[in-house]
Design an enzyme around this catalytic site. Structure first.
Site, PDB file in Angstrom:
ATOM      1  N   VAL A  35       0.830  -1.208   0.000  1.00  0.00           N
ATOM      2  CA  VAL A  35       0.000   0.000   0.000  1.00  0.00           C
ATOM      3  C   VAL A  35       0.863   1.257   0.000  1.00  0.00           C
ATOM      4  CG1 VAL A  35      -1.660   1.330   1.367  1.00  0.00           C
ATOM      5  CG2 VAL A  35      -1.972  -1.122   1.092  1.00  0.00           C
ATOM      6  N   ARG A  81      -6.279  -3.314  -5.044  1.00  0.00           N
ATOM      7  CA  ARG A  81      -6.082  -4.755  -5.167  1.00  0.00           C
ATOM      8  C   ARG A  81      -4.679  -4.992  -5.695  1.00  0.00           C
ATOM      9  NH1 ARG A  81     -10.604  -5.234  -9.511  1.00  0.00           N
ATOM     10  NH2 ARG A  81      -9.460  -3.360 -10.013  1.00  0.00           N
ATOM     11  N   LYS A 106     -14.411  -0.350   5.518  1.00  0.00           N
ATOM     12  CA  LYS A 106     -13.309  -1.174   4.989  1.00  0.00           C
ATOM     13  C   LYS A 106     -13.513  -2.653   5.357  1.00  0.00           C
ATOM     14  CE  LYS A 106      -9.560  -2.684   3.345  1.00  0.00           C
ATOM     15  NZ  LYS A 106      -9.368  -2.891   1.930  1.00  0.00           N
ATOM     16  N   LEU A 155     -17.865 -13.766  -8.565  1.00  0.00           N
ATOM     17  CA  LEU A 155     -18.606 -15.023  -8.462  1.00  0.00           C
ATOM     18  C   LEU A 155     -17.819 -16.119  -9.159  1.00  0.00           C
ATOM     19  CD1 LEU A 155     -22.272 -13.793  -9.106  1.00  0.00           C
ATOM     20  CD2 LEU A 155     -21.272 -14.494  -6.929  1.00  0.00           C
ATOM     21  N   LYS A 156     -16.508 -16.157  -8.926  1.00  0.00           N
ATOM     22  CA  LYS A 156     -15.681 -17.155  -9.592  1.00  0.00           C
ATOM     23  C   LYS A 156     -15.309 -18.232  -8.573  1.00  0.00           C
ATOM     24  CE  LYS A 156     -12.039 -17.407 -13.049  1.00  0.00           C
ATOM     25  NZ  LYS A 156     -11.954 -18.814 -12.895  1.00  0.00           N
ATOM     26  N   CYS A 178      -5.254  -9.586   2.868  1.00  0.00           N
ATOM     27  CA  CYS A 178      -6.415  -8.819   3.356  1.00  0.00           C
ATOM     28  C   CYS A 178      -7.605  -9.678   3.785  1.00  0.00           C
ATOM     29  CB  CYS A 178      -6.851  -7.825   2.294  1.00  0.00           C
ATOM     30  SG  CYS A 178      -5.632  -6.530   2.062  1.00  0.00           S
ATOM     31  N   LYS A 193      -2.678 -14.825  -5.787  1.00  0.00           N
ATOM     32  CA  LYS A 193      -3.423 -14.616  -7.028  1.00  0.00           C
ATOM     33  C   LYS A 193      -2.419 -14.199  -8.094  1.00  0.00           C
ATOM     34  CE  LYS A 193      -4.803  -9.808  -6.464  1.00  0.00           C
ATOM     35  NZ  LYS A 193      -5.892  -8.871  -6.562  1.00  0.00           N
TER      36      LYS A 193
END
Ligand code: NAD
Length: 435
Positions: free
Chosen positions: A11, A154, A204, A250-251, A260, A320
């Site tokens: 961040v 993200r 948040k 919706l995966k 996070c 990811k």
């Protein structure tokens, strides 16, 4: 404006580079000397697409500088962003020790009035605590106003998110401070939502909890699909057509990870408990995610029986794609469970191997070449949806593996493509294919 950012992590660095790009004079301070040394020499300690070139450009322009010296960072800052870590403690609550130190240090070194914005994710009441810490230690003639300004970027798309985010939340009880923050962010043309401090803090946590809930929900539905031979992608599309639901997030897969969602959902659940208000919905979200991480092990045993001594290729270590962050990565949980089963693990990742190695050590083999990782494997498990994996020609599994058995934890391949190859294939919530 003269801006200081405390924390040179995911961040802090993105904030520093982007604020410098906006034309502010930015100083970024961290307590880790090796990070600051790297940054001063123009190298980024983290992988984030587009970050290194922004850092380089703004270092060169002298819009941005890095330091470990708090006097240099705080004495004449007009605006300070706190972006230090708030990691998980043993009981799930957020560890605020870095926040406390940052607040003490700001109070000690400030030499003019300042606005202090908290970007770190912190439980309700923390910004008031930061205000108290600073007020009790700052020079009496100076003012510091603390603002809750949670961050929504993200990893992987952080720079885009900074410049094109959905909203900026500004939590303060002082209308003048709110107006200054509004003016500060105005060039970004992102909707600014001004609210009170506590509501900003909850926004948040509630956002992350809601997104985690969507993931766990679709994963539960994927379990149903798995059982009845339906296809979760068709289901997700069908329910996403309802505007009240929407198509995003919706995966189905082997669960969320990262720095996070896991930490923030647990911190919120813990905070609810602390208020004597249990949050059973959130508890279930966390539970489903935990179960989802183990799904590939269940499928692996169904397919190959005992895993002892079998070579298993893990494709992807990052939590990811497009990040080197392995914090709470599903791949790491998977590797720990496979190790207990006695599997011989070889992991591929294009970027995240050094970070994974810091946690896993030499207990497994690492490969930066996907084909090498697959060579002679009896099973491949896809844990991260990297481009390099999604675009790997399917015949590589046939040519390199001992037996072409693939568990796709991220539903990377279209089922039609898989049909054309003699590969045994399992994914999440989509029909099986067995050779
Ligand atoms: P990080 O661990 O990558 O970076 C934190 C940095 O703060 C470290 O470099 C650490 O050395 C430094 N630090 C600690 N104490 C300091 C001090 N007193 N002064 C200066 N630097 C100090 O963490 P991160 O991922 O950037 O997250 C920071 C905060 O933002 C957390 O609260 C996190 O929950 C929140 N957040 C993170 C993301 C994300 O995607 N990573 C997104 C939104 C919000």
């Amino acid at each position: 404006m003269k801006v200081t950012v405390a924390g040179a992590g995911y961040v802090g660095l993105v904030t520093s580079a982007c604020l410098a790009e906006m034309g502010h004079e930015v100083t970024c301070i961290d307590i880790q000397k090796e990070k600051i040394d790297m940054l001063q020499s123009g190298r980024s300690p983290i992988y984030e697409p587009g970050l290194e070139s922004l850092l380089e450009k703004n270092l060169h322009n002298k819009q941005l500088n890095f330091t470990i010296n708090p006097n240099e960072a705080y004495s004449n800052a007009e605006l300070i962003f706190i972006a230090v870590g708030t990691p998980e403690q043993h009981d799930g609550s957020a560890d605020l020790k870095y926040i406390h130190v940052a607040a003490h240090t700001i109070a000690h070194y400030m030499e003019q009035d300042v606005i202090v914005c908290t970007k770190s994710t912190v439980p309700v009441g923390t910004n008031e605590l930061i205000q108290q810490i600073i007020d009790s230690r700052k020079p009496p003639n100076l003012r510091a106003e603390v603002v809750a300004n949670p961050e929504f970027l993200r990893e992987g798309t952080a720079i885009i998110d900074f410049f094109h985010g959905d909203r900026i939340v500004v939590g303060t009880s002082d209308p003048k401070v709110a107006a200054i923050m509004e003016q500060f962010y105005q060039p970004l043309q992102i909707p600014i939502y001004k609210t009170d401090i506590r509501s900003a803090e909850i926004i948040k946590y509630a956002s992350n909890a809601f997104l985690a809930m969507k993931i766990s929900f679709i994963n539960e539905m994927a379990g149903i699909c798995d059982n009845v031979g339906a296809n979760i992608e068709e289901v997700a599309f069908g329910i996403g057509l309802d505007k009240r639901i929407g198509p995003h997030f919706l995966k189905a897969g082997i669960g969320y990870g990262g720095s996070c969602f896991p930490k923030d959902t647990k911190a919120l659940a813990q905070f609810g408990g602390h208020l004597n208000q249990p949050l059973p919905l959130l508890d279930a979200v966390i539970q489903v995610n935990k179960r989802q991480h183990s799904l590939p092990i269940v499928k692996a045993k169904e397919l190959v029986g005992s895993l002892k001594g079998k070579k298993v290729a893990i494709l992807g270590l990052a939590f990811k794609a497009d990040t080197d962050d392995v914090r709470e990565s599903a791949a790491l949980t998977l590797i720990n469970e496979l190790s207990v089963e006695g599997a011989d693990i070889c992991a591929y990742d294009p970027i995240a191997i050094p970070n994974a190695k810091r946690i896993l050590g030499d207990s497994i083999t690492y490969r930066e070449d996907i084909r090498e990782a697959l060579t002679d494997a009896e099973l491949a498990i896809i844990a991260t949806e990297w481009e390099q994996i999604r675009h790997l020609p399917l015949d590589v599994y046939l040519t390199h593996m001992k037996k072409p058995i693939v568990i796709d934890g991220r539903n990377c391949y279209p089922l039609q493509a898989i049909q054309q190859y003699p590969i045994t294939y399992r994914s999440v919530g989509r029909p099986d294919k067995t050779m």
